[in-house]
Structures are given as C-alpha cells and as structure tokens.
Design an enzyme around this catalytic site. Structure first.
Site, PDB file in Angstrom:
ATOM      1  N   ASP A  55       0.847  -1.193   0.000  1.00 29.71           N
ATOM      2  CA  ASP A  55       0.000   0.000   0.000  1.00 29.71           C
ATOM      3  C   ASP A  55       0.882   1.242   0.000  1.00 29.71           C
ATOM      4  OD1 ASP A  55       0.806  -0.656   2.687  1.00 29.71           O
ATOM      5  OD2 ASP A  55      -0.587   0.862   3.418  1.00 29.71           O
ATOM      6  N   GLU A 120       0.062  -0.795   5.863  1.00 31.99           N
ATOM      7  CA  GLU A 120       1.146  -0.205   6.654  1.00 31.99           C
ATOM      8  C   GLU A 120       0.952   1.293   6.849  1.00 31.99           C
ATOM      9  OE1 GLU A 120       4.972   1.640   7.645  1.00 31.99           O
ATOM     10  OE2 GLU A 120       3.732   1.991   5.865  1.00 31.99           O
TER      11      GLU A 120
END
Length: 431
Positions: A55, A120
């Site tokens: 991500d 994250e």
C-alpha cells in the site's frame, strides 16, 4: 497489488497464500489481504523472513506532481511514482532477487519467508494479530528478519538501521454550534470552535520544537557517552538536510544536534485540522466542529500509556483555563512503540558485508525518526533479530510529491538484498 504480487511469486515457484483479515474496525470495508509466501524449503538452509508493504500514501496530480503519480515514469535515471521508494520498489526488489538467481542458474542461498501487507500506511490493521497467531505456524523456525522499508540518511552513503522511533497519534475535537454559522451574523456572539482549537494546539509545542507538555522529556532515557560517540563518524552534513527539505529551515545548526533530534529525542508535530475551511477563495464561515490532528514520535524509555496520561492531563488543564462553553474531546487514534536492536548481531554483520561488497564502503549504523511498528512485533513475537536494510536515499520524497527512486539505488539495492542473503546464509550465529 496483492494479486499482482501473488502472481509474480507463483510464476517464480513460490508457495503463496492471500490471508484475508476481515473488515476494518467500525466499517464494512474489507481489509486488504496479507501476502504470505515461501520460496524454498531446504531444512539445511536458514529461514530468512522479509517484510514489506504494497500500500502507499494518497497522491493526486494537483498536489504538485510533475508526472502521473500512479504511472512509474523514468526521468534522468530516476523512477518517479507513488510507492517507488516506499515500499513497492523494495518489495519488487526481493522478487527481482529470486528471478536473478534463476536466470543466472545460481542456487538460492536461503529459504525465503515473505510477508507483504497492504495497510502499513494506516497502522498495519490486522498484522499484529496475524503474527501472534502464526508465530508457531507460518513463521516457525525463522532465523532472522530483514525489513526494507526505510532510507539512507543522506544521498551518497549506505546505512543499516538498528533503531526507530515510535508514534502516538491523537485527535483533538472541539464542537459547539449544531451547524456551521455565518460569521457576519454570529461572529462575536458565540464561542468559535476553531479559535479554541488553535489556542490549545499552540500550547503543545514551541516554534523551536520544544514539547510543552510537562513530564514528556522526563520519560526519555539519558544520553550516555557511548551512545553520543556513535554520532561522531556518521557521514551526514547540513547540506544533506538542506537538499532533502529544499530549504534552510533547520532548527539546529550542526549535524549532531540535528540527528539527535531526529533519532533519540521525542518530537511533536501538528498535522492538520479537519472541518476547517481550506478551499481557495473567501468563505465567511464559523465551523461548528473541528478536529486537530497531532502526533508525538517516541523514543526509549517512553511507553504509550504513560505518554497518553501526560497528554490527556495537560490538554484538559489547558482547556479548563480557556473557560469555553464549547465541548472538547481528546482521543488516541493509534500508537506504535519505538524499537532498538543490536547492530553487532550476526544478521547485521551479514548486511555489513553485503553493503561493502556492492557499494565498496562500510555502511553507517543509524537510527531512524520514522515509525515501523511491525519491527517491534516481529522481534517480540518471534524472538529473533530484526534488521532494517534500506534501498532508497534520504531525498526520495516518500510521502511527498514527486516520490522517486534512483536507478542506481534500485539496481544496487537488488544486488545488496541478494548479497545479504548469501552472507546471512553462512554468517556464524553469534549474539
């Protein structure tokens, strides 16, 4: 991205599982799955766990990007795009390493255990629970961990990172009227939430960066002479700071104080105000509700709960002194602990040799100002050493516009990751 990574790994012969994590708390939104993969199962080889995330931070062309942020664009030997350095480039680097070994006909030196997540940038929702549940299953027999999700200190010298700061992120909400009001009609008649909020925010930190919350600095571990000496030989100049920020807005005029402020002391940053008018033009509105966002980067020996107590107590005291009729609420959005490892562990010794082999210099041993909470989770749950081995440079602009990764860092970064695996496969297991 999870499906793309899975497909690439499967083509190379890895066993892959997309581990679903359910819904994001308080929503009906599916959490992105974690990619769990293994390449190799030789019982005679070490099992090396590598972590990364697929991500990225949000990005829009209108933010000031010179290129489409979600199209990787090569300009002057630099790869521009959101995630190029944080952390898609390094994640693909591990895949490149497997591919290179296959094409060169060289036996892969370790069993590679991979964990790539997709949350994250929003606190790694679900990952801690998965690691705890799988520590004696999927992660069983892991010998050491390598994370490639940070950066060089400057732009010319490679580093290995043995410490990172934690982060506690707070939301301060001030609400009053039931709806936004016209300032020409109600200005001067009602207590304005945004005025109250800015008064409180202004009393959290000084313009010189001093945290004004009593007791925070008392929690910090004292600086020892041995630790202070580590800063003497680090290859970093004030010009590196100027280049990375594009300004001379430094709070300190020397390298040592600047690095200590980044690595070993807590800082407080105010990030933004939700609900306040921010569009171009003039709008004479009194916001009915505003939310100020701020965080503290934490260091040894600050614990999250002790910090929360100090933050909440101080803000409530400041609020009481305002005497406002508005309502105030302070809450913690998320937190992560600091992490400090041993840079003399055999895992680090292997990385030092790999860096020297590829870059022809000894790496600097550094700490980092950012936060990667999973680092501590892996170390605590698996009881194995964790190493941070960066690929990108200090001026890559992670989380900013025009994020980039230099081609030389990408290519030599893949070489370094690969060399590390060869050295860690044979490094004597000393403490």
């Amino acid at each position: 991205m999870s499906k793309f990574l899975s497909g690439e790994l499967i083509k190379l012969g890895a066993s892959v599982e997309l581990r679903e994590l359910g819904k994001q708390e308080g929503t009906d939104v599916d959490l992105p799955p974690i990619v769990l993969a293994r390449y190799g199962s030789d019982p005679a080889k070490r099992n090396i766990l590598v972590y990364g995330h697929y991500d990225v931070q949000p990005a829009l062309v209108e933010d000031g990007w010179d290129t489409d942020p979600f199209t990787l664009t090569k300009i002057d030997d630099k790869l521009y795009g959101r995630g190029s350095t944080d952390d898609k480039g390094p994640v693909i680097g591990w895949i490149n390493s497997i591919e290179a070994h296959q094409k060169a006909g060289i036996e892969f030196p370790v069993n590679l255990v991979m964990c790539f997540e997709g949350m994250e940038e929003y606190g790694s929702d679900g990952l801690d629970d998965l690691i705890k549940a799988e520590k004696d299953k999927f992660f069983k027999d892991v010998d050491a961990t390598c994370i490639c999700d940070n950066y060089w200190l400057g732009t010319t010298h490679p580093v290995l990172t043995y410490g990172i700061r934690g982060c506690s992120y707070y939301a301060l909400t001030v609400s009053g009227p039931s709806a936004d009001l016209h300032s020409g009609i109600f200005g001067g008649m009602v207590s304005e939430p945004l005025i109250d909020l800015t008064h409180v925010l202004a009393q959290l930190v000084s313009p010189q960066g001093k945290i004004l919350i009593p007791g925070v600095m008392d929690l910090v571990a004292p600086l020892t002479a041995k630790e202070e000496k580590l800063y003497d030989d680090i290859k970093y100049t004030m010009q590196d700071l100027y280049d990375a920020t594009g300004s001379k807005t430094n709070l300190f005029d020397n390298e040592k104080e600047s690095l200590m402020a980044r690595w070993r002391y807590p800082t407080l940053s105010i990030h933004g105000i939700e609900g306040a008018f921010s569009a171009p033009g003039a709008k004479t509105v009194i916001p009915a509700k505003v939310i100020g966002k701020f965080s503290l980067r934490t260091v040894p020996d600050i614990t999250p709960r002790a910090l929360d107590e100090l933050v909440f107590k101080y803000i409530n005291e400041v609020w009481e002194k305002l005497g406002s009729k508005n309502k105030m609420e302070i809450k913690l959005l998320h937190d992560g602990m600091w992490w400090l490892s041993s840079p003399t562990h055999w895992n680090f010794e292997a990385a030092k040799k790999a860096t020297k082999a590829v870059w022809n210099v000894e790496p600097d041993l550094t700490r980092e100002g950012g936060s990667i909470p999973v680092t501590l989770t892996f170390e605590e749950e698996l009881q194995k050493n964790v190493l941070l081995l960066p690929m990108g440079r200090g001026d890559d602009g992670a989380h900013s516009i025009n994020e980039k990764l230099d081609m030389s860092n990408y290519i030599n970064g893949v070489k370094t990751l690969s060399a590390y695996l060869h050295y860690v496969a044979v490094e004597p297991a000393t403490a």
